[in-house]
Design a protein around this motif. Structure first.
Motif, short mmCIF file in Angstrom:
data_model
loop_
_atom_site.label_atom_id
_atom_site.label_comp_id
_atom_site.label_asym_id
_atom_site.label_seq_id
_atom_site.Cartn_x
_atom_site.Cartn_y
_atom_site.Cartn_z
N UNK A 178 0.82 -1.22 0.00
CA UNK A 178 0.00 0.00 0.00
C UNK A 178 0.85 1.26 0.00
N UNK A 219 -11.29 -1.22 -2.80
CA UNK A 219 -10.64 -0.86 -4.07
C UNK A 219 -10.96 -1.81 -5.22
N UNK A 220 -11.04 -3.12 -4.94
CA UNK A 220 -11.33 -4.04 -6.05
C UNK A 220 -12.70 -3.76 -6.66
N UNK A 223 -12.31 -0.73 -9.23
CA UNK A 223 -11.20 -0.79 -10.19
C UNK A 223 -11.65 -0.26 -11.55
N UNK B 184 -5.14 -1.09 -7.54
CA UNK B 184 -5.01 -2.53 -7.39
C UNK B 184 -4.11 -2.87 -6.20
N UNK B 186 -3.53 -0.99 -3.60
CA UNK B 186 -4.24 -0.65 -2.36
C UNK B 186 -5.23 -1.77 -2.02
N UNK B 187 -5.87 -2.31 -3.04
CA UNK B 187 -6.77 -3.44 -2.82
C UNK B 187 -6.05 -4.65 -2.23
N UNK B 188 -4.85 -4.93 -2.75
CA UNK B 188 -4.06 -6.05 -2.22
C UNK B 188 -3.68 -5.77 -0.76
#
Lengths: 265, 265
Positions: A178, A219-220, A223, B184, B186-188
């Motif tokens: 992040x 976030x996903x 996207x 992406x 940030x999602x991870x």
């Protein structure tokens, strides 16, 4: 209950974390007794930012009493430093690392209390840090040590969490994605803009909005872009444009694949 | 000089961009005459957000006069749509795409004026967009078309830029890195946190600070983390922790290598 009394602190390290943490500790009412750095000039520079801290270039702290010895050094320097350092028997030593377990401090010898005070933030000397909003992750070898470090954390920040070593390490990996990786991608974005002869500020509103959105929605689930749309023509066009920068081309390909493979997309 | 007069607009598309652009055009004083979507229900939903726009499901606009036909559809849908659509002779049609050149609009036939009105922003239906801060990139096939689109952009935003097709495409690639790929990652980060049983908000101050710093300093100059420090032990530790998620492990490895290979580090 947190112990609100000021603490005497020895700060071991004068890098990015120590640079910001030491003055913040003073502002919170604590006394930074001394600052150590392997490079005496760095210890001197940091001590000069403080009220009356001594600048040390020896790791023998046995004659320097303190309530907490805070080890704020680079992760790779910590194990070696612990073997060399000497602390008064019964002292509380604590590191500020996201990845090292509490048990790394056992290398400093028996007869010490140990703990962790990990500020989850990115520190660069150039930029001031508002500690009030920095989450602190605290761990202690015993109830008393943990209480001292929790109080120290609460005196600096409104966000204090008790976290075990394994949880902290997992948090650290998440933070690398992040923060560290995100910063790298933003750097690439600005570099590509510069190569096109365009001003960097063009991207600022987009970056702000990207982050505002990623903090407000999963976030996903928000996207956007050619990868998540499965727009193969644009993906290939972009890869062609990056042909003379194979490292960025590879990143583009693998990040696009990762977006397309995401089951939440 | 920008022409401040309100325009009659037909909006072709009812996706994320059109969803936010149409009401913003109305608020700026323009008249959205009609909204087209391949899916009639989407055109209806968007028209319902507008004052008196008709909802269309045919691409024959030859009997619907307008000053500008704005083509705000997905990049991969644009070429096919252009072959099918019919516009009144002499009309101005403009797309909102970052990657398509101006010349893609030639597919719509001769006897049309063409242009581009590209809002450099990430749009998701769920989240309102403040257009005043969105950079608009404008291009036109002729002076008059460009003037109309510049005026339209200025009526929406304080940041309007004249950009050619090649520059816009390069900007678009930079935006994919800075926005799509960043989102992406940030999602991870949040996913890894969730797997560790930790709340997502722990990462919020770090993400905010990462971006504040990257907008205030050249990101490569403030890169932090194990990769830029060359901390091989932590890198290997993190890769081990990601062993059961090979896609993330690969991303971790390649992003770390890219950080380490950066000549500006």
């Amino acid at each position: 209950m947190a112990d609100p009394r000021p603490k005497r602190i020895v700060l071991v390290g004068a890098g990015n974390v120590a640079w910001h943490l030491a003055p913040a500790l003073e502002q919170a009412g604590h006394q930074v007794e001394a600052v150590y750095s392997r490079k005496p000039e760095n210890a001197g520079l940091l001590a000069a930012r403080l009220r009356q801290a001594r600048s040390l270039s020896s790791l023998d702290f046995s004659a320097i009493p303190a309530d907490v010895y805070l080890l704020a050094v680079a992760d790779q320097a910590l194990p070696g430093l612990l073997k060399e350092a000497r602390f008064p028997p019964g002292s509380l030593i604590a590191h500020t690392s996201g990845c090292h377990p509490l048990s790394v401090l056992d290398k400093a010898g028996a007869n010490l209390n140990t703990g962790v005070l990990y500020p989850l933030q990115t520190f660069s000397k150039a930029k001031p840090v508002d500690f009030a909003a920095v989450p602190f992750c605290v761990e202690g070898s015993d109830v008393e040590s943990r209480a001292v470090l929790l109080a120290l954390a609460h005196s600096l920040s409104g966000q204090v969490h008790r976290l075990g070593s394994e949880e902290r390490k997992r948090l650290h990996v998440a933070a690398v994605f992040a923060c560290n990786f995100t910063n790298h991608l933003l750097g690439i974005g600005f570099e590509l803009l510069q190569q096109a002869g365009l001003p960097g500020h063009l991207l600022h509103p987009l970056i702000r909005e990207t982050v505002d959105k990623a903090l407000a929605y999963p976030p996903f689930s928000v996207q956007t872009g050619p990868a998540v749309r499965g727009d193969q023509a644009v993906l290939e066009d972009h890869l062609r444009l990056l042909a003379d920068q194979p490292a960025y081309q590879q990143l583009y390909r693998i990040l696009s694949e990762s977006i397309q493979d995401n089951p939440d997309k």
